[in-house]
Design a protein around this motif. Sequence first.
Motif, PDB file in Angstrom:
ATOM      1  N   HIS A  69       0.822  -1.217   0.000  1.00  0.00           N
ATOM      2  CA  HIS A  69       0.000   0.000   0.000  1.00  0.00           C
ATOM      3  C   HIS A  69       0.855   1.265   0.000  1.00  0.00           C
ATOM      4  CE1 HIS A  69       0.725  -1.073   4.203  1.00  0.00           C
ATOM      5  NE2 HIS A  69       0.659   0.196   4.480  1.00  0.00           N
ATOM      6  N   GLY A 116       0.399  -6.295  -1.886  1.00  0.00           N
ATOM      7  CA  GLY A 116      -0.884  -5.676  -1.516  1.00  0.00           C
ATOM      8  C   GLY A 116      -1.619  -6.551  -0.523  1.00  0.00           C
ATOM      9  N   SER A 117      -1.325  -7.847  -0.569  1.00  0.00           N
ATOM     10  CA  SER A 117      -1.827  -8.754   0.460  1.00  0.00           C
ATOM     11  C   SER A 117      -0.660  -8.955   1.413  1.00  0.00           C
ATOM     12  CB  SER A 117      -2.257 -10.075  -0.177  1.00  0.00           C
ATOM     13  OG  SER A 117      -2.777 -10.929   0.805  1.00  0.00           O
ATOM     14  N   GLU A 149       1.966  -5.507   9.408  1.00  0.00           N
ATOM     15  CA  GLU A 149       2.106  -6.670   8.530  1.00  0.00           C
ATOM     16  C   GLU A 149       2.666  -7.876   9.283  1.00  0.00           C
ATOM     17  OE1 GLU A 149       4.630  -5.957   5.111  1.00  0.00           O
ATOM     18  OE2 GLU A 149       3.982  -7.820   4.152  1.00  0.00           O
ATOM     19  N   GLU A 152       0.738 -11.000  10.453  1.00  0.00           N
ATOM     20  CA  GLU A 152       0.427 -12.147   9.598  1.00  0.00           C
ATOM     21  C   GLU A 152       1.322 -13.324   9.983  1.00  0.00           C
ATOM     22  OE1 GLU A 152      -1.840 -12.949   7.559  1.00  0.00           O
ATOM     23  OE2 GLU A 152      -2.727 -11.052   6.903  1.00  0.00           O
ATOM     24  N   ASN A 177       6.676   2.103  12.374  1.00  0.00           N
ATOM     25  CA  ASN A 177       6.022   3.388  12.682  1.00  0.00           C
ATOM     26  C   ASN A 177       4.985   3.231  13.796  1.00  0.00           C
ATOM     27  OD1 ASN A 177       3.789   2.208  11.369  1.00  0.00           O
ATOM     28  ND2 ASN A 177       4.327   3.128   9.410  1.00  0.00           N
ATOM     29  N   LEU A 179       2.145   2.204  14.016  1.00  0.00           N
ATOM     30  CA  LEU A 179       0.729   2.372  13.688  1.00  0.00           C
ATOM     31  C   LEU A 179       0.350   1.396  12.593  1.00  0.00           C
ATOM     32  CD1 LEU A 179       0.391   6.247  13.474  1.00  0.00           C
ATOM     33  CD2 LEU A 179      -1.119   4.776  14.824  1.00  0.00           C
ATOM     34  N   GLN A 180      -0.916   1.021  12.552  1.00  0.00           N
ATOM     35  CA  GLN A 180      -1.393   0.237  11.416  1.00  0.00           C
ATOM     36  C   GLN A 180      -2.654   0.852  10.872  1.00  0.00           C
ATOM     37  OE1 GLN A 180      -1.144  -3.307  14.296  1.00  0.00           O
ATOM     38  NE2 GLN A 180      -2.667  -3.932  12.796  1.00  0.00           N
ATOM     39  N   SER A 181      -3.648   0.074  10.472  1.00  0.00           N
ATOM     40  CA  SER A 181      -4.786   0.654   9.789  1.00  0.00           C
ATOM     41  C   SER A 181      -5.701   1.427  10.744  1.00  0.00           C
ATOM     42  CB  SER A 181      -5.546  -0.453   9.075  1.00  0.00           C
ATOM     43  OG  SER A 181      -6.711   0.022   8.483  1.00  0.00           O
ATOM     44  N   LYS A 240       4.880   7.485  10.993  1.00  0.00           N
ATOM     45  CA  LYS A 240       3.897   7.464   9.920  1.00  0.00           C
ATOM     46  C   LYS A 240       3.621   8.914   9.517  1.00  0.00           C
ATOM     47  CE  LYS A 240       0.280   4.309   8.677  1.00  0.00           C
ATOM     48  NZ  LYS A 240      -0.317   3.027   9.014  1.00  0.00           N
TER      49      LYS A 240
ATOM     50  N   ASP B  44      -8.120  -5.750  11.831  1.00  0.00           N
ATOM     51  CA  ASP B  44      -7.605  -4.391  11.628  1.00  0.00           C
ATOM     52  C   ASP B  44      -8.221  -3.637  10.459  1.00  0.00           C
ATOM     53  OD1 ASP B  44      -6.046  -2.110  12.143  1.00  0.00           O
ATOM     54  OD2 ASP B  44      -4.416  -2.794  10.859  1.00  0.00           O
ATOM     55  N   ILE B  67      -3.722  -8.097  11.783  1.00  0.00           N
ATOM     56  CA  ILE B  67      -3.699  -8.469  10.370  1.00  0.00           C
ATOM     57  C   ILE B  67      -3.305  -9.951  10.275  1.00  0.00           C
ATOM     58  CG2 ILE B  67      -2.865  -7.816   8.090  1.00  0.00           C
ATOM     59  CD1 ILE B  67      -1.981  -5.111   9.416  1.00  0.00           C
ATOM     60  N   PHE B  91     -11.939  -8.190   4.119  1.00  0.00           N
ATOM     61  CA  PHE B  91     -12.220  -7.940   2.712  1.00  0.00           C
ATOM     62  C   PHE B  91     -12.322  -9.292   1.993  1.00  0.00           C
ATOM     63  CE2 PHE B  91      -9.567  -3.739   2.842  1.00  0.00           C
ATOM     64  CZ  PHE B  91     -10.513  -3.170   3.663  1.00  0.00           C
ATOM     65  N   ARG B  97      -7.787 -15.847   1.265  1.00  0.00           N
ATOM     66  CA  ARG B  97      -6.554 -16.283   1.918  1.00  0.00           C
ATOM     67  C   ARG B  97      -6.840 -17.347   2.979  1.00  0.00           C
ATOM     68  NH1 ARG B  97      -1.938 -12.378   3.072  1.00  0.00           N
ATOM     69  NH2 ARG B  97      -0.542 -13.659   4.278  1.00  0.00           N
TER      70      ARG B  97
END
Lengths: 289, 323
Positions: A69, A116-117, A149, A152, A177, A179-181, A240, B44, B67, B91, B97
């Motif tokens: 992103h 992106g994933s 990320e 995951e 940073n 922070l996330q979404s 961020k 998230d 995530i 999403f 996934r």
Amino acid sequence: MSATTTETHELATRARRLQLAAIYHAGSGHPGGSLSCTDLLVWLWQNAYREAVPNDAAGGEQFILSKGHAAPALYAVGAEFGLMTRDEALTLRKLGSPCQGHPHVVDLPWTGASTGSLGQGFSVGVGKALAMKHRKLAGFVTVILGDGELQEGECWEAAMSAAHHKLGNLIAVVDYNKLQSDDWNSAICGLEPLTDKWRSFGWRVLEVDGHDYDELDRVFAEARDGCSPAPTCIIAHTHKGQGVSFMEDSPLWHGSVCLTEEQLRDSLRDLGTPDDEINSWLEGSAPRG
Amino acid sequence: MVEATQTEAPTLIGKSGDSMREAFGHALVELAGEREDLVVLDADIAGGTGVHNFRDACPERFFQFGIAEQNMMAVAGGMASMGLRPVVTTFAVFCLRAVEQARLSIAYSKRKVLIAASHPGLDVGPDGGSAQCFEDMAAYRAIPGMTVLSPADPVEMRLATRAAIAHDGPVYMRTGRSPVRRLFDETHQFAIGRGTQLRDGTDVTLVACGVEVARALDAAELLAADGVSARVVNMPSIEPVDHELLAACARETRAFVTAEDHSVRGGLGSAVAESLATHLPRPIQFVGMRDEFGTSAEPDELAAHYGIDAHGIAAAARLALTR
Ligand SMILES: Cc1ncc(C[n+]2csc(CCOP(=O)(O)OP(=O)(O)O)c2C)c(N)n1
Ligand SMILES: [Mg+2]
């Protein structure tokens, strides 16, 4: 600050202006995480990728933006280093543009991987490093990861496999940073103690201020010394939205946001952009020079 | 230096308007008042899926996993095994996934979980090919016992959410990010396995789900102008599909068009084709994504680009009638 550091700062500022203008004209995009990794990208292109564009399958330096992103930053840095024109970078997210919302390796081979994933770019990086080791090719694979990320599970599968296969040619840079979404990492799903996690997974871990070019020189020199049989993780402490005061350290500016004309104007002013240049960015054409 | 107060907070994409995700979020809040066991799981993106509404209303029943969608999916299976009624939200592309977790830990284990997928198909528009998911309904429809839903407007979304939570089995349901046209009033009815006829016609039947329903209605207008009488069927239940209604349409019209914001392989088109082939074969044209990935642009622009807009549906109807 040395002369070269000043030059690098100027490059980074230009790349920041370009990515913000691109997000404004696209009507959507992620400014926060793009700005936070801009200095890391500029350092890599200024130093590691000076000789040759990364991601040649024949070998040499390989690069993946796993936190896809942040594509606006990658395109902007690519444009500043001549991989495309600035006007092309301004076609971000438009029909027919090679600059999709997330990097696509078929459109832009120098991006190294379609991302992106979250999490997958890291595994692809492990694959590249493993193939290079197997084929005895020189060069490093550098992957930029988001801190969110890292939640995951795939990231830790990738980390475990990279250490197991002794991929000393792999460098994972965490854009830390915090922070996330939707919120701070600590409120969403805490990552700490992060350094210990990487170490316990068999990685060499280095920490750095991800906006300080002199420090980046030092830490990348160590990461790229070729002495470590283990893969290296660089934890880069970043902000961020770095460079735009009202975006800094705020979850609101993660994305995907639609910048208003005022917001673009304010952010460009914050980046010290002269008025005539601001008008040019607003009109959608990159200023000359 | 610009003062933080001088610059307004950003506008988040798709936040305004009448979207299916908002209707979904509000339906969950309504249901929370009716049943104690309802819990919502997020990775998230609560602000993106509409479940921020639920988080604000019932923070103690909102669970954040970060995530990590695969973990979240199987965790939902575990929570369902212990007397809770979990709703997993992310999403569509990230539901893909976690298909294997949904298969084993939810469907195979016969757990009642609602998997709600926002941002399906071209709905993510400018995010581009990596985020545009056209394979989710095909993948989930292939899982034994999995119900697959794709409602067409906010009214139907609310009803479908209620039906999915009341359903005795796992459900995969598409929601949506972008503001959509209202098609139904409060008298609208919804049942799993049922479709509804929205417009009568005698030449060809247009069967659609999700955002394609509004486009099919527009296509019927275009066809009427050419003297073609098109019937429009809303089929929010892709698995199981409404066999009776399709058979009636096969008796009363000569040909079919299916329309979905999804691959033509494995989703609504396949469900309709399988049903008709078994009961009463008719020529069918499939409107949806062909053998290709998406790209960045606004959703409506892309719908025209890939021929899944009203013009594309009308063209498919004309072709179907020549066969
Ligand atoms: C697998 C997956 N799940 C969810 C998302 C949606 N998403 C996009 S960015 C983001 C937050 C990323 O946070 P972080 O990695 O910290 O990035 P940064 O702060 O650098 O922007 C999320 C949840 C995604 N892109 N991929
Ligand atoms: Mg982050």
